[in-house]
Design a protein around this motif. Structure first.
Motif, PDB file in Angstrom:
ATOM      1  N   PHE A  89      58.718  13.182  22.942  1.00  0.00           N
ATOM      2  CA  PHE A  89      59.986  12.836  23.580  1.00  0.00           C
ATOM      3  C   PHE A  89      59.861  12.915  25.106  1.00  0.00           C
ATOM      4  O   PHE A  89      60.269  11.989  25.824  1.00  0.00           O
ATOM      5  CB  PHE A  89      61.072  13.786  23.075  1.00  0.00           C
ATOM      6  N   VAL A  90      59.275  14.003  25.601  1.00  0.00           N
ATOM      7  CA  VAL A  90      59.093  14.162  27.052  1.00  0.00           C
ATOM      8  C   VAL A  90      58.175  13.075  27.592  1.00  0.00           C
ATOM      9  O   VAL A  90      58.436  12.495  28.653  1.00  0.00           O
ATOM     10  CB  VAL A  90      58.541  15.564  27.373  1.00  0.00           C
ATOM     11  N   ASN A  91      57.120  12.785  26.855  1.00  0.00           N
ATOM     12  CA  ASN A  91      56.182  11.751  27.296  1.00  0.00           C
ATOM     13  C   ASN A  91      56.852  10.381  27.337  1.00  0.00           C
ATOM     14  O   ASN A  91      56.610   9.581  28.259  1.00  0.00           O
ATOM     15  CB  ASN A  91      54.967  11.711  26.368  1.00  0.00           C
ATOM     16  N   SER A  95      57.231   8.435  30.868  1.00  0.00           N
ATOM     17  CA  SER A  95      56.573   7.137  31.016  1.00  0.00           C
ATOM     18  C   SER A  95      57.577   6.029  31.320  1.00  0.00           C
ATOM     19  O   SER A  95      57.291   5.112  32.106  1.00  0.00           O
ATOM     20  CB  SER A  95      55.782   6.799  29.745  1.00  0.00           C
ATOM     21  N   GLU A  96      58.752   6.113  30.722  1.00  0.00           N
ATOM     22  CA  GLU A  96      59.791   5.122  30.997  1.00  0.00           C
ATOM     23  C   GLU A  96      60.206   5.166  32.472  1.00  0.00           C
ATOM     24  O   GLU A  96      60.357   4.129  33.116  1.00  0.00           O
ATOM     25  CB  GLU A  96      61.012   5.389  30.104  1.00  0.00           C
ATOM     26  N   LYS A  97      60.388   6.382  32.997  1.00  0.00           N
ATOM     27  CA  LYS A  97      60.796   6.533  34.399  1.00  0.00           C
ATOM     28  C   LYS A  97      59.705   6.046  35.349  1.00  0.00           C
ATOM     29  O   LYS A  97      59.976   5.344  36.327  1.00  0.00           O
ATOM     30  CB  LYS A  97      61.121   7.999  34.691  1.00  0.00           C
ATOM     31  N   LEU A  98      58.463   6.414  35.077  1.00  0.00           N
ATOM     32  CA  LEU A  98      57.351   6.032  35.953  1.00  0.00           C
ATOM     33  C   LEU A  98      57.131   4.523  35.958  1.00  0.00           C
ATOM     34  O   LEU A  98      56.875   3.915  37.004  1.00  0.00           O
ATOM     35  CB  LEU A  98      56.070   6.750  35.521  1.00  0.00           C
ATOM     36  N   LEU A 112      49.776   9.835  31.738  1.00  0.00           N
ATOM     37  CA  LEU A 112      49.833  10.834  32.804  1.00  0.00           C
ATOM     38  C   LEU A 112      50.107  12.234  32.268  1.00  0.00           C
ATOM     39  O   LEU A 112      49.422  13.195  32.629  1.00  0.00           O
ATOM     40  CB  LEU A 112      50.888  10.454  33.843  1.00  0.00           C
ATOM     41  N   LEU A 113      51.121  12.387  31.421  1.00  0.00           N
ATOM     42  CA  LEU A 113      51.462  13.713  30.898  1.00  0.00           C
ATOM     43  C   LEU A 113      50.297  14.294  30.117  1.00  0.00           C
ATOM     44  O   LEU A 113      50.016  15.498  30.220  1.00  0.00           O
ATOM     45  CB  LEU A 113      52.703  13.637  30.008  1.00  0.00           C
ATOM     46  N   ASN A 114      49.611  13.467  29.360  1.00  0.00           N
ATOM     47  CA  ASN A 114      48.475  13.950  28.581  1.00  0.00           C
ATOM     48  C   ASN A 114      47.354  14.441  29.489  1.00  0.00           C
ATOM     49  O   ASN A 114      46.688  15.433  29.205  1.00  0.00           O
ATOM     50  CB  ASN A 114      47.957  12.838  27.670  1.00  0.00           C
ATOM     51  N   LEU A 115      47.156  13.741  30.593  1.00  0.00           N
ATOM     52  CA  LEU A 115      46.124  14.126  31.550  1.00  0.00           C
ATOM     53  C   LEU A 115      46.467  15.465  32.217  1.00  0.00           C
ATOM     54  O   LEU A 115      45.596  16.316  32.419  1.00  0.00           O
ATOM     55  CB  LEU A 115      45.973  13.032  32.609  1.00  0.00           C
ATOM     56  N   ILE A 116      47.739  15.648  32.541  1.00  0.00           N
ATOM     57  CA  ILE A 116      48.184  16.926  33.108  1.00  0.00           C
ATOM     58  C   ILE A 116      47.989  18.047  32.092  1.00  0.00           C
ATOM     59  O   ILE A 116      47.516  19.147  32.432  1.00  0.00           O
ATOM     60  CB  ILE A 116      49.660  16.833  33.536  1.00  0.00           C
ATOM     61  N   THR A 117      48.333  17.778  30.840  1.00  0.00           N
ATOM     62  CA  THR A 117      48.193  18.775  29.780  1.00  0.00           C
ATOM     63  C   THR A 117      46.736  19.161  29.580  1.00  0.00           C
ATOM     64  O   THR A 117      46.413  20.344  29.394  1.00  0.00           O
ATOM     65  CB  THR A 117      48.784  18.238  28.468  1.00  0.00           C
ATOM     66  N   ALA A 118      45.834  18.184  29.621  1.00  0.00           N
ATOM     67  CA  ALA A 118      44.404  18.472  29.490  1.00  0.00           C
ATOM     68  C   ALA A 118      43.906  19.308  30.662  1.00  0.00           C
ATOM     69  O   ALA A 118      43.037  20.183  30.493  1.00  0.00           O
ATOM     70  CB  ALA A 118      43.618  17.163  29.403  1.00  0.00           C
ATOM     71  N   TYR A 157      44.382   9.597  25.971  1.00  0.00           N
ATOM     72  CA  TYR A 157      45.216   8.918  24.975  1.00  0.00           C
ATOM     73  C   TYR A 157      45.345   9.617  23.624  1.00  0.00           C
ATOM     74  O   TYR A 157      45.524   8.961  22.604  1.00  0.00           O
ATOM     75  CB  TYR A 157      44.727   7.479  24.756  1.00  0.00           C
ATOM     76  N   ASN A 158      45.301  10.937  23.618  1.00  0.00           N
ATOM     77  CA  ASN A 158      45.541  11.646  22.361  1.00  0.00           C
ATOM     78  C   ASN A 158      46.677  12.652  22.549  1.00  0.00           C
ATOM     79  O   ASN A 158      46.443  13.830  22.822  1.00  0.00           O
ATOM     80  CB  ASN A 158      44.281  12.364  21.883  1.00  0.00           C
ATOM     81  N   PRO A 159      47.929  12.209  22.401  1.00  0.00           N
ATOM     82  CA  PRO A 159      49.074  13.099  22.624  1.00  0.00           C
ATOM     83  C   PRO A 159      49.389  14.026  21.452  1.00  0.00           C
ATOM     84  O   PRO A 159      50.417  14.700  21.460  1.00  0.00           O
ATOM     85  CB  PRO A 159      50.227  12.109  22.845  1.00  0.00           C
TER      86      PRO A 159
END
Length: 266
Positions: A89-91, A95-98, A112-118, A157-159
């Protein structure tokens, strides 16, 4: 003048902070380095086969929040209802906003969020490795981890598995601190993070036997015997914290908590 004085004091104390918290500074440096390197390649990665599926879970949960219609959750493809929806949901919203702001391409905005999480996973891996081994081993562990090809790809690309990996590392790091200090509050915090991990993916419950065994060994290895009442109280509060963590991180189950045990059968 007050601002300049505050800034001068901050920068004068900064070297002292780095010396006292060198592990955190080094871990942050590794995480930042990983993020910057991978961010430079963010537009070179495509879409994995199940990435649209995960994005759809976040989109459906967004519609559920707006309408309150639980039938939407039951229509989630790929057994999406058996996973906690918060990360997707957050992702989706991010992504919609960006993408709407024309800051990223559609694919990069979803990564982007996945990259930050990693990158957060890199941070906690260093802290965890250093707590068990020497700093040199922690350096090597993080370097191997940062440049492991499969991790590099999944970081984009693995959320589903990257958030789980990060949550497990956070949980293990807090648990290690709890074992060293013996503080019940840290054990409860471990339970809460374990609950969040289970909400992300129920296979995270496989950490539980290792935690139980480690805690039992810690109790038995103490010079002074630990009263059974204290052990039982700690176990009770930790179990309660796990339940709270699962429920908090699994909002799609708030209207029907039977969804959580059913997901273990999936």
């Amino acid at each position: 003048m007050l601002v300049l004085a505050a800034m001068r004091q901050f920068f004068s104390q900064f070297p002292v902070f780095l010396r006292r918290h060198s592990s955190i500074a080094i871990a942050f440096g590794f995480a930042l380095l990983f993020f910057l390197i991978q961010f430079s390649f963010i537009n070179d990665y495509g879409v994995s086969w199940d990435e649209p599926l995960h994005r759809n879970w976040g989109k459906i949960f967004h519609y559920f929040l707006r309408t309150g219609d639980r039938r939407l959750l039951e229509l989630m493809p790929g057994h999406g209802i058996d996973y906690g929806p918060v990360y997707y949901f957050v992702n989706f919203l991010l992504s919609e906003k960006l993408y709407a702001a024309h800051l990223f391409s559609f694919v990069a905005a979803n990564h982007l969020l996945n990259l930050i999480t990693a990158s957060v996973a890199v941070f906690f891996l260093f802290l965890l490795a250093e707590s068990f081994c020497r700093r040199r081993i922690a350096f090597l562990s993080v370097l191997f981890f940062m440049f492991f090809p499969q991790f590099l790809a999944h970081a984009h690309y693995n959320p589903k598995d990257i958030p789980l990996l990060t949550s497990v590392l956070i949980t293990a790091t807090v648990f290690e601190r709890a074992l060293r200090s013996g503080k019940r509050s840290l054990f409860c915090l471990t339970g809460f993070f374990l609950g969040i991990s289970i909400a992300l993916k129920v296979s995270a419950i496989l950490m539980l036997p290792a935690f139980v065994a480690a805690y039992a060994m810690q109790v038995r290895s103490r010079i002074e015997p630990v009263p059974m009442r204290e052990v039982c109280a700690t176990v009770f509060f930790v179990a309660f914290s796990v339940i709270v963590g699962v429920i908090v991180a699994w909002p799609s189950a708030w209207g029907d908590l039977s969804l959580i045990p059913q997901s273990f059968l999936f």
